[in-house]
Design an enzyme around this catalytic site. Structure first.
Site, PDB file in Angstrom:
ATOM      1  CB  THR A 225       2.083  -2.506  11.035  1.00  0.00           C
ATOM      2  OG1 THR A 225       0.915  -3.059  10.402  1.00  0.00           O
ATOM      3  CG2 THR A 225       1.758  -1.158  11.661  1.00  0.00           C
TER       4      THR A 225
ATOM      5  CG  ASP B 157      -0.326   0.129   2.537  1.00  0.00           C
ATOM      6  OD1 ASP B 157       0.915   0.255   2.608  1.00  0.00           O
ATOM      7  OD2 ASP B 157      -1.060   0.145   3.539  1.00  0.00           O
TER       8      ASP B 157
ATOM      9  CG  HIS C 130       9.462 -25.086  12.184  1.00  0.00           C
ATOM     10  ND1 HIS C 130       9.380 -25.106  13.547  1.00  0.00           N
ATOM     11  CD2 HIS C 130      10.672 -25.620  11.874  1.00  0.00           C
ATOM     12  CE1 HIS C 130      10.488 -25.633  14.059  1.00  0.00           C
ATOM     13  NE2 HIS C 130      11.299 -25.937  13.059  1.00  0.00           N
TER      14      HIS C 130
ATOM     15  CG  HIS D 171       7.906 -28.848  10.502  1.00  0.00           C
ATOM     16  ND1 HIS D 171       7.562 -28.378  11.746  1.00  0.00           N
ATOM     17  CD2 HIS D 171       9.232 -29.122  10.554  1.00  0.00           C
ATOM     18  CE1 HIS D 171       8.631 -28.351  12.518  1.00  0.00           C
ATOM     19  NE2 HIS D 171       9.658 -28.794  11.819  1.00  0.00           N
TER      20      HIS D 171
ATOM     21  CB  CYS E 191       0.760  -2.644   4.864  1.00  0.00           C
ATOM     22  SG  CYS E 191       0.726  -3.746   6.274  1.00  0.00           S
TER      23      CYS E 191
HETATM   24  C1  RB5 Z   1      -1.996   2.629   6.529  1.00  0.00           C
HETATM   25  O1  RB5 Z   1      -2.050   3.845   7.161  1.00  0.00           O
HETATM   26  C2  RB5 Z   1      -1.714   1.506   7.532  1.00  0.00           C
HETATM   27  O2  RB5 Z   1      -2.783   1.367   8.403  1.00  0.00           O
HETATM   28  C3  RB5 Z   1      -1.448   0.197   6.813  1.00  0.00           C
HETATM   29  O3  RB5 Z   1      -0.371   0.386   5.966  1.00  0.00           O
HETATM   30  C4  RB5 Z   1      -1.054  -0.991   7.660  1.00  0.00           C
HETATM   31  O4  RB5 Z   1      -0.072  -0.675   8.570  1.00  0.00           O
HETATM   32  C5  RB5 Z   1      -2.135  -1.793   8.217  1.00  0.00           C
HETATM   33  O5  RB5 Z   1      -1.912  -2.817   8.857  1.00  0.00           O
END
Ligand code: RB5
Length: 157
Positions: A74, A14, A105, A140, A72
């Protein structure tokens, strides 16, 4: 063992993962990997991570690609959405130990990373390890077969 440079890899992000995705792309192409980028193509315009994550997860699940790398902000949202797709074993790996175990695994077929929570240097090493470590099989494999049974039950088969 898989011929690593023959792996077909899909990568996507994203807006929050865009900068890291671009760095990883350059790194993996330099290592000789067969990489296809499914966007996004800038960090300015917000794009919802489920849109990119679901599209790539389907391409890995149907065999069009061997592996997926999703970035993304996080790494968490991409893991959540990718794991909705039957046949996907997406792993959020913020370090090399988890990257290695997710392959040996869990035979993880999608790696998720957080562009806002990791340095590009760390991320490159995590991706390198994740692409190189093979699945161990044996005990596994039996556990992964149980996950396939669960997926069939969810589908009502
Ligand atoms: C976008 O602002 C953020 O929420 C997205 O990139 C991500 O971290 C969601 O898990």
């Amino acid at each position: 063992m898989e011929n690593l440079n023959k792996l077909k890899i899909a990568i996507g992000s994203d807006h929050a993962g865009f900068n890291l995705k671009e760095e990883l792309k350059e790194y993996l192409i330099a290592l000789g990997y067969d990489l296809t980028d499914f966007g996004v193509d800038n960090a300015e315009h917000p794009v919802d991570y489920p849109d990119i994550g679901f599209a790539i997860a389907k391409k890995v699940a149907n065999g069009e690609f061997d592996r997926g790398i999703l970035v993304c902000g996080t790494g968490l949202g991409m893991a959540i959405v990718a794991n909705k797709v039957s046949g996907i074993r997406a792993a959020f790996c913020p370090d090399c130990i988890l990257a290695s175990f997710s392959r040996s695994h869990n035979d993880a077929n999608i790696l998720t990373l957080g562009g806002r929570v990791i340095t590009p240097l760390n991320a490159k090493e995590i991706v390198r390890v994740w692409l190189e470590v093979p699945f161990s099989g044996e005990r596994h494999l039996e556990r992964l077969k149980k996950i396939e049974v669960i997926e069939k039950e969810i589908r009502g088969e």
